[in-house]
Enzyme design. Structure first.
Site, short mmCIF file in Angstrom:
data_model
loop_
_atom_site.label_atom_id
_atom_site.label_comp_id
_atom_site.label_asym_id
_atom_site.label_seq_id
_atom_site.Cartn_x
_atom_site.Cartn_y
_atom_site.Cartn_z
N LYS B 40 0.83 -1.21 0.00
CA LYS B 40 0.00 0.00 0.00
C LYS B 40 0.87 1.25 0.00
O LYS B 40 2.08 1.18 0.23
CB LYS B 40 -0.95 -0.01 1.19
N ARG B 138 -10.09 0.48 14.90
CA ARG B 138 -9.83 1.31 13.73
C ARG B 138 -10.69 0.79 12.58
O ARG B 138 -11.60 1.46 12.12
CB ARG B 138 -8.33 1.20 13.41
N TYR B 266 15.83 30.20 8.53
CA TYR B 266 14.62 30.89 8.97
C TYR B 266 14.56 30.99 10.49
O TYR B 266 14.91 30.04 11.19
CB TYR B 266 13.38 30.15 8.46
N MET B 314 11.99 24.56 2.65
CA MET B 314 11.17 23.82 1.70
C MET B 314 12.00 23.01 0.71
O MET B 314 11.66 21.88 0.39
CB MET B 314 10.25 24.79 0.96
#
Lengths: 375, 375
Positions: B40, B138, B266, B314
C-alpha cells in the site's frame, strides 16, 4: 494522478479563484513595480499545472521555482512568462536555461563566473539574477564574494543582470532585529554594486509574502510571495488577510461504539475513558497528513470539532465523533481535515509545524478538484 | 515522475535485490503457509510499479493494498497475483472489485451484507476477507457485530471467505500485554466463527512484520509484512535483521565559510559559535524530508557525521561540514541523507517519528534509481 471520487479516501479541493484573489490582494498591497509568484515544489503541493495558469490569468507574469526541472515543467504550461530558478547552477545544467528560457539565480562567485562563460558564447547577453546573502547563510553571495565582485566586476562578463535579490530570514516576525539588518545590508550591497558599475538596469527584490507586510521600505521592485498566495497567513498571530484555498475532506470508512477499558490504534496510545463513538477516516501520514498530529489534531463536521484519538496511521485516522448527531456519521460521509473551521495554519500548529509543510506534503492519493479559474 | 540525474537536487536509490532478500528472510522465518507483501501507499513510497514485480520475482504471490485504486494500479502491473484491499467497501466502489479481481476486506457487518448482495448476483461466489477487530478500534468487526454474525451466519450470503484476519496494535513491543490479548481474542473469534459454520476453508492471518518475530503461535496461515520488506527494523531497540533498501543522497549546491555572530536559516534558529563551513543541500521538507529534523538530523559523508544546522526549509537543508576535508565538499558532491551510516530508522528517530513515515514521505523531485531486480 488523481484517484476517482468514488474510490479516493479523501477529497482535496483547491480554489483557484481564491489564489487569484490572494494574488491581487498582495499585488495591490505591494508598492514596487512587479508582484511575482513563487510556484516551486509543485506550487506548494497544489499542482503547478493548474495553479500557475490561474495566477497568469490573475495578472502574474513572473514566476519563481527552485529547480531547473520545475522551470521546464512550468515552461511547458506557460509559454510567455518570465521564469526564474532559485536553486543556482548545478554542474551539467547550464544548457537547459537557454533552451527553456529560464533565468538562473547566481548564488556564488563561482556561479557568476560559470555563467559568464555561457554569456561569452551567446549571441545575446543571457540574463541572470544575482543573489546576495544578507543573513540566511543558505544560498547567495557572502559578504567577501560580494566585495570581490565589486572590485573585479569583469567577472560578470557579458551577463545581463535581471534582478539583484536577497531573502529575509524572519519576515514573519516583524519585530525581529534581523529584518532591519538585512534591509540595511541589502541596501548597502546594491550601493556597492552600483558603485562598481554592476547591475545598473537590474531590478531589486527582497520580500516574500510576509515581507510585503513589513512596509514599503522593504518592497523595492519585485515581490516574491509564495505561501500567502495559497492561503497561509503571512502575519502569524494576527487575523489572516488571505482567502482560504485548500479544503481537504476525509471519507468515513467505518463508525464504531467504544467504551472503557478499550484502547485505540498503534501502541494503544489512546485509552477510552467513557462510552463514545469513533469514526475511521481513509487518509493517513502516507497522504502527508503528518503523524505528529496523532492525539493532537482534529477535524470538523460543520462547526463541531472532532478530535483525533490514537496515532495517525499510514492510511487511516481515528476520530472521536461522540459530539456529533448520529445521522451525520456514516460510511462515505465527509469530515473536514482542512477547511473553514480548521485552516491550514491551525492544522500545522496541531502537528507542530508550519502551513508550508502541510501544503507541500499533500498526498497523491486524494481525489483532486480545482474550483474556479483565478481570473 | 523522476527528475534527471543532472537536474535533480537529490538521488534516491532503491535496492530491489535487498527487498527480494528481505522477503525471503521473512518468508523463511514465517512458519505459516504463505508470506504475502503489503505494498500500500505506493509500496511505502518506494514505487509499486518497480517494487511489486521485484517481490513477485522473489516468490511473493499475494499482495495487500489500502485503497481500491491502488489495487487497480497493481493489477495493471501484475496480472496473476492475489490482490487484497484492506480499506473496505466504499459506497460506489463495489463493481471495481470484480472487474480487477480484487479481494475486499469486509470491516463491518454492514460491509458483510453489502458484499453478500454482490455475491447474490454473481455467477461464481466472490471471495472476500473478514476483518475481526481485536484491539485497534480502527477497522474490523467489533465484538458485538462478530457475535451477531455468528448467530446469523446467513448474513454472509454466498460470499466465500478467503481469509479471516486481525491486526496487532503493539507487535513492535514484544512485552506489551495487548499482543497476547489480541492473540486470544483472535483465536476465540475463529472458534466462534467455526462453531457457526462460517469460514471453514478460510485462511487465518494476524501478523505484520514485527508480528512474525513474536513467535510461531502468532503466525497462523498468512503473514502480511510491510515495513521490514523495505528495510525498516521490525525489532525496535535490537539489531536490524533486514537489509537496507533506501539510499538518499543530497547534492551540495553551495559551500560557505561562517563565523560568529552569524545565524543560519529561517527564524535565525541556529547561532554560529565558531569558524566553520556550511554546505547547502538541494532537498527539503517539500521532498518529504521532515521539517521536524531541523537542528536535530544529520547526514553522512562516508562515515563522518555532518549535523543539520538551522531549520530545514522547503527546498534546502544547511549542514555543518566543518569536520570534513575540504576537497570532499564542493557543489555537486553528495551527502548521504539516508544511507549506510544513517539508516531510515535513525533518520526517523531524529525527526521524532517512525521509519514508515520517512519512507512514505519520500518526494517526487528526486532522481530515482532502481538497483537489481529482486530475483
Amino acid at each position: 494522478m488523481s484517484n476517482s471520487l468514488e474510490h479516493a479516501g479523501a477529497i482535496l479541493t483547491i480554489d483557484l479563484d481564491a489564489i487569484g484573489a490572494n494574488y491581487r490582494l498582495l499585488r495591490d498591497r505591494f508598492q514596487g513595480a512587479e508582484c511575482a509568484a513563487v510556484v516551486k515544489a509543485d506550487a506548494y503541493g497544489l499542482g503547478v499545472e493548474a495553479v500557475a495558469p490561474a495566477l497568469a490569468r490573475a495578472g502574474c507574469g513572473t514566476f519563481y521555482v527552485a529547480l531547473i526541472d520545475e522551470g521546464i515543467r512550468l515552461r511547458r504550461v506557460l509559454e510567455d512568462v518570465d521564469i526564474h530558478v532559485l536553486g543556482g547552477l548545478l554542474p551539467g545544467s547550464l544548457d537547459a536555461f537557454a533552451e527553456y528560457r529560464l533565468v538562473p539565480t547566481l548564488n556564488s562567485l563561482a556561479e557568476v563566473e560559470a555563467w559568464s562563460g555561457v554569456a561569452a558564447g551567446a549571441d545575446e547577453a543571457p540574463s541572470a539574477d544575482l543573489h546576495i546573502d544578507t543573513g540566511m547563510n543558505r544560498l547567495g553571495l557572502p559578504r567577501d564574494e560580494l566585495d570581490l565582485l565589486c572590485r573585479e566586476p569583469e567577472r560578470l562578463g557579458a551577463t545581463s543582470l535581471a534582478t539583484v535579490m536577497s531573502h529575509l530570514a524572519c519576515a514573519d516576525d516583524p519585530g525581529h532585529p534581523l529584518n532591519r539588518r538585512q534591509l540595511e545590508d541589502f541596501t548597502g550591497a546594491r550601493a556597492a554594486l552600483a558603485g562598481a558599475g554592476v547591475g545598473a538596469g537590474a531590478s531589486a527584490s527582497l520580500v516574500n509574502s510576509s515581507g510585503i507586510f513589513l512596509g514599503p521600505e522593504f518592497h523595492f521592485d519585485v515581490a516574491r510571495p509564495g505561501v500567502a498566495l495559497y492561503g497561509g497567513n503571512p502575519l502569524p498571530g494576527k487575523p489572516n488577510p488571505m482567502a482560504q484555498v485548500v479544503r481537504l475532506q476525509g471519507k468515513i470508512l467505518q463508525v464504531r461504539d467504544v467504551d472503557t477499558p478499550q484502547t485505540v490504534g498503534y501502541g494503544a496510545s489512546h485509552r477510552i475513558t467513557r462510552r463514545g463513538r469513533i469514526a475511521t477516516v481513509a487518509l493517513g501520514y502516507a497522504d502527508g497528513f503528518l503523524r505528529s498530529s496523532s492525539n493532537t489534531g482534529s477535524g470538523y463536521i460543520g462547526d463541531i470539532r472532532v478530535p483525533f484519538v490514537g496515532r495517525v496511521s499510514m492510511d487511516l485516522i481515528t476520530i472521536d465523533v461522540s459530539a456529533v448527531p448520529q445521522h451525520l456519521i456514516h460510511p462515505g460521509a465527509l469530515i473536514d481535515m482542512i477547511g473553514p473551521s480548521n485552516p491550514i495554519d491551525r492544522v500545522a500548529a496541531d502537528a507542530g509545524t508550519i502551513g508550508y509543510e502541510i501544503m507541500t506534503a499533500l498526498g497523491a492519493r486524494y481525489h483532486r478538484v480545482y474550483a474556479g479559474d483565478g481570473a
